[in-house]
Structure formats: structure tokens, C-alpha cells
Design a protein around this motif. Structure first.
Motif, PDB file in Angstrom:
ATOM      1  N   ILE A  52       0.747  -1.308   0.034  1.00  0.00           N
ATOM      2  CA  ILE A  52       0.102   0.048   0.093  1.00  0.00           C
ATOM      3  C   ILE A  52       0.830   1.205  -0.058  1.00  0.00           C
ATOM      4  CG2 ILE A  52      -2.123  -1.252   1.176  1.00  0.00           C
ATOM      5  CD1 ILE A  52      -1.223  -0.094   3.722  1.00  0.00           C
ATOM      6  N   ALA A  53       0.421   2.453   0.251  1.00  0.00           N
ATOM      7  CA  ALA A  53       1.249   3.816  -0.077  1.00  0.00           C
ATOM      8  C   ALA A  53       2.387   3.973   1.001  1.00  0.00           C
ATOM      9  CB  ALA A  53       0.097   4.681   0.157  1.00  0.00           C
ATOM     10  N   ASN A  54       1.789   3.413   2.361  1.00  0.00           N
ATOM     11  CA  ASN A  54       2.782   3.667   3.128  1.00  0.00           C
ATOM     12  C   ASN A  54       3.691   2.378   3.954  1.00  0.00           C
ATOM     13  OD1 ASN A  54       0.652   3.005   4.228  1.00  0.00           O
ATOM     14  ND2 ASN A  54       0.885   4.055   6.584  1.00  0.00           N
ATOM     15  N   LYS A  55       3.376   1.209   3.364  1.00  0.00           N
ATOM     16  CA  LYS A  55       3.949   0.043   3.918  1.00  0.00           C
ATOM     17  C   LYS A  55       3.694  -1.184   3.036  1.00  0.00           C
ATOM     18  CE  LYS A  55       0.642  -1.321   7.605  1.00  0.00           C
ATOM     19  NZ  LYS A  55       0.167  -1.242   8.875  1.00  0.00           N
ATOM     20  N   SER A  56       4.366  -2.411   3.450  1.00  0.00           N
ATOM     21  CA  SER A  56       4.170  -3.604   2.467  1.00  0.00           C
ATOM     22  C   SER A  56       4.396  -4.703   3.731  1.00  0.00           C
ATOM     23  CB  SER A  56       5.358  -3.791   1.592  1.00  0.00           C
ATOM     24  OG  SER A  56       5.228  -2.674   0.498  1.00  0.00           O
ATOM     25  N   MET A  57       3.506  -5.723   3.160  1.00  0.00           N
ATOM     26  CA  MET A  57       3.723  -7.049   3.913  1.00  0.00           C
ATOM     27  C   MET A  57       3.884  -8.189   3.190  1.00  0.00           C
ATOM     28  SD  MET A  57       0.637  -8.195   6.383  1.00  0.00           S
ATOM     29  CE  MET A  57      -0.549  -7.623   5.506  1.00  0.00           C
ATOM     30  N   LEU A  58       4.696  -9.282   3.646  1.00  0.00           N
ATOM     31  CA  LEU A  58       4.595 -10.767   3.082  1.00  0.00           C
ATOM     32  C   LEU A  58       3.834 -11.915   3.964  1.00  0.00           C
ATOM     33  CD1 LEU A  58       5.717 -12.251   0.613  1.00  0.00           C
ATOM     34  CD2 LEU A  58       7.842 -12.612   2.142  1.00  0.00           C
TER      35      LEU A  58
END
Length: 195
Positions: A148-154
Motif C-alpha cells: 500500500i502507499a505507506n508499507k508492505s507485508m509478505l
């Protein structure tokens, strides 16, 4: 028959995991020959008819063919998926707890990415979403990269766990800082209620 099915089910995911990583390497017939005796040995112990070992050969060939089909599919993405690939942040992306995720473009398969880090390595492709979230998936492994605009996740959906969270590229860090300086209004606040 149950042993045969179990052997094929166990063999197919292994071939699927190996095939995307080696998509640029031509499949070697020797590898298929080595896999076939292992499948025969596991099924031959409990079978006595001649039909079941022949079925095992066919199942191994079908599993090898499925892996080859994955390699072909790796080069064919829709124009929509290719446009999503342009929005993916690449490079070494820092995450919480000192972790990091490396996201690199696959030079041999446009639109595909190699996503790796501490204890994991995936070959992912973009998937369209209704929310506009950038989503990469490795369907065989069950891994999903959400950006997303302010972070990522795996996440690994098959294992039911997050592998990396609060991951931020330099662009995402800038957005996160802007949100801290000027927070958006709360969705729970109702400006009409104060009147």
C-alpha cells in the motif's frame, strides 16, 4: 491406489516449486528419469498388478508436464498485470524487527518478480485487486506480497503466517512521514454530530 495418489500429490508441489525458479533452464530428461524410479519404488512396495506402475509413470509425466506449463505461463501476463508491475517497489526493503525483503524484477519474464529474504524465496506475479492495492502472488507456494502507499507485508497463506511486516521502501517511508505530520481525519469521527 491411495499410495499412488498420495505420491503424485506429494510430487506435484515439489515440481511446481522447482520449476518457476528454473524457468530459464531447459528441463533435463535425467531429472524426470530420476523422479520416475522414486515414484515407482514408493508405489511398487504395496502393489502387485502391472497396471499401477504404468499409472505411476503417467502421473509422473503429467506432473512434469504441469511444471513445464508453469514455465510457459510465466511469460504470458495480461496488459493489466504488466501495468501493475510498474507500480511495484523494488530493491532491498527494510521491515520491522531488523528483517528485510529483496524485491527484484525477473529479467527473463516481464512482470514477474523474485521476492526473497531470511528463509524464503518466491517467484511472484501481479494480481489485480478491486482496492488498488499492489498484490504479488506465488500461487504454488501460497505467498502474497501486499503493497500500500505507506508499507508492505509478505504473507504465506498456506502456512497461515506473516513472514515480514511493516516493510517500507524509500517512497513508502516518505508517505508514512507525511501521514505522521498531517494525519488524515478519523473514519470514526462524524463532523455532522458536533453541530
Amino acid at each position: 491406489m491411495k499410495t499412488l495418489i498420495a505420491s503424485v500429490i506429494a510430487l506435484v508441489p515439489a515440481l511446481m516449486l522447482v520449476q518457476p525458479a528454473a524457468a530459464t533452464v531447459q528441463p533435463k530428461p535425467a531429472a524426470a528419469k530420476k523422479a520416475a524410479p522414486a515414484a515407482k519404488a514408493s508405489t511398487a512396495k504395496k502393489t502387485t498388478t502391472a497396471k499401477k506402475p504404468a499409472a505411476a509413470k503417467g502421473a509422473v509425466a503429467a506432473a512434469a508436464g504441469a511444471g513445464a506449463a508453469t514455465a510457459v505461463a510465466a511469460s504470458a501476463l495480461s496488459p493489466e498485470a504488466l501495468s501493475l508491475a510498474d507500480r511495484v517497489h523494488t530493491g532491498r526493503i527494510g521491515c520491522e524487527l531488523g528483517q528485510h525483503v529483496n524485491v527484484t524484477k525477473d529479467g527473463n519474464n516481464p512482470g514477474y518478480f523474485h521476492v526473497d529474504g531470511n528463509g524464503f524465496k518466491y517467484h511472484m506475479s501481479p494480481v489485480a485487486t478491486s482496492t488498488g492495492v499492489v498484490r504479488l502472488e506465488d500461487k504454488q507456494a501460497g505467498a502474497v506480497w501486499l503493497q500500500i502507499a505507506n508499507k508492505s507485508m509478505l504473507m504465506n497463506q498456506k502456512q497461515g503466517q506473516r513472514l515480514a511486516d511493516e516493510c517500507m521502501s524509500s517512497e513508502q517511508t516518505q508517505v508514512a512521514e507525511a501521514i505522521k505530520r498531517n494525519p488524515p481525519p478519523s473514519l470514526l469521527e462524524n463532523p455532522a454530530a458536533g453541530k
